[in-house]
Scaffold this motif. Sequence first.
Motif, PDB file in Angstrom:
ATOM      1  N   ASP A 158       0.830  -1.245  -0.043  1.00  0.00           N
ATOM      2  CA  ASP A 158       0.122   0.026  -0.008  1.00  0.00           C
ATOM      3  C   ASP A 158       0.867   1.483  -0.112  1.00  0.00           C
ATOM      4  OD1 ASP A 158      -2.485  -1.349   0.109  1.00  0.00           O
ATOM      5  OD2 ASP A 158      -2.347  -1.805   2.282  1.00  0.00           O
ATOM      6  N   VAL A 159       0.925   1.842  -1.086  1.00  0.00           N
ATOM      7  CA  VAL A 159       1.850   2.824  -1.234  1.00  0.00           C
ATOM      8  C   VAL A 159       1.437   4.127  -0.655  1.00  0.00           C
ATOM      9  CG1 VAL A 159       2.890   4.427  -3.034  1.00  0.00           C
ATOM     10  CG2 VAL A 159       2.544   2.327  -3.469  1.00  0.00           C
ATOM     11  N   THR A 160       2.330   4.823   0.160  1.00  0.00           N
ATOM     12  CA  THR A 160       2.061   5.999   1.250  1.00  0.00           C
ATOM     13  C   THR A 160       1.583   7.126   0.346  1.00  0.00           C
ATOM     14  OG1 THR A 160       3.763   5.008   2.789  1.00  0.00           O
ATOM     15  CG2 THR A 160       2.938   7.397   2.908  1.00  0.00           C
ATOM     16  N   GLU A 161       2.193   7.344  -0.409  1.00  0.00           N
ATOM     17  CA  GLU A 161       1.692   8.618  -1.162  1.00  0.00           C
ATOM     18  C   GLU A 161       0.278   8.652  -1.785  1.00  0.00           C
ATOM     19  OE1 GLU A 161       3.329  11.738  -4.986  1.00  0.00           O
ATOM     20  OE2 GLU A 161       4.451  10.252  -3.988  1.00  0.00           O
ATOM     21  N   THR A 162      -0.106   7.588  -2.574  1.00  0.00           N
ATOM     22  CA  THR A 162      -1.514   7.531  -3.152  1.00  0.00           C
ATOM     23  C   THR A 162      -2.472   6.634  -2.437  1.00  0.00           C
ATOM     24  OG1 THR A 162      -0.741   5.569  -4.602  1.00  0.00           O
ATOM     25  CG2 THR A 162      -0.214   7.805  -5.498  1.00  0.00           C
ATOM     26  N   GLY A 163      -1.955   5.814  -1.616  1.00  0.00           N
ATOM     27  CA  GLY A 163      -2.785   4.766  -1.138  1.00  0.00           C
ATOM     28  C   GLY A 163      -3.407   3.560  -1.948  1.00  0.00           C
ATOM     29  N   ALA A 164      -2.662   3.606  -3.194  1.00  0.00           N
ATOM     30  CA  ALA A 164      -2.887   2.584  -4.034  1.00  0.00           C
ATOM     31  C   ALA A 164      -2.066   1.336  -3.751  1.00  0.00           C
ATOM     32  CB  ALA A 164      -2.921   2.959  -5.515  1.00  0.00           C
ATOM     33  N   ARG A 165      -2.577   0.234  -4.377  1.00  0.00           N
ATOM     34  CA  ARG A 165      -1.748  -1.084  -4.109  1.00  0.00           C
ATOM     35  C   ARG A 165      -1.059  -1.530  -5.318  1.00  0.00           C
ATOM     36  NH1 ARG A 165      -4.772  -5.739  -0.628  1.00  0.00           N
ATOM     37  NH2 ARG A 165      -4.479  -4.622   1.394  1.00  0.00           N
TER      38      ARG A 165
END
Length: 257
Positions: free
Chosen positions: A106-113
């Motif tokens: 879960d990428v911090t900057e975008t919240g996308a996986r």
Amino acid sequence: MLRTALKPRWLGLFALLLVIIAACTQLGLWQLHVAQDKGLRDALQKAHEARPALIDTVVRPHQAFPNPQSNRAVTAIGRYAASDQFLVGPRRLGGRTGYWVVTPLDVTETGARLAVVRGFVTDTTTPIEPPAGAVSVDGSLAPGEAPGTAPAGVLPWPKPARGSIDFSLLVNDWPGELYNAFVFAQGEKTAAGAGIPAPAGLDRVPPPEVTGGLKWRNAAYALQWWVFGGFAAFMWFRMVREDAQRDPATEGDPERE
């Protein structure tokens, strides 16, 4: 004209023409292969030499995969979702058969996986937990794969094993947004910058070779050889035609008119 073409001198030149055309065809194919090989080598070198870039500067969630960026060195910062980890395979590495360990980040900057291939295992009986907390993943970018048949008899890690990293299926299984790309992890670090060694039994998967690229200068050489072969055929036809027009024996020949 056909009668003229059957003269010994023109038959001899025709045999020579066939040799020239065959040689030009082979030389053109050789230059085309050289163009492809040089293009591939340049693409690989460019991808390996590029400085790692943050994942979101290369591709965004749901964006189509940028083909020129295949094998690009990237960095992604986030937290692993251990509960959605799964195996993909069977795959081969170093002469061994095993499975890729795929863990969503879960990428911090975008919240996308972002799907991360953390490594390769041959033992599928003992799950390897990803590091907890914020991590920085360095790796190589790759596009999604075609659908594959899920392997039978493989224990969940904790999700069932898959035959490929197929985003058309993952988009329905993972919550929120996701990237249409995955990363071959080559290293992991903590939020403080300390390196995280690969767990025992987990081998990093090197990025695959880039399959695209073309060296246009050598491709132009290939085209020149093929044009030369076609020009030789045209000149033979023209000389035979002119000889037929000058030959009194061809008067009344319907092919001459």
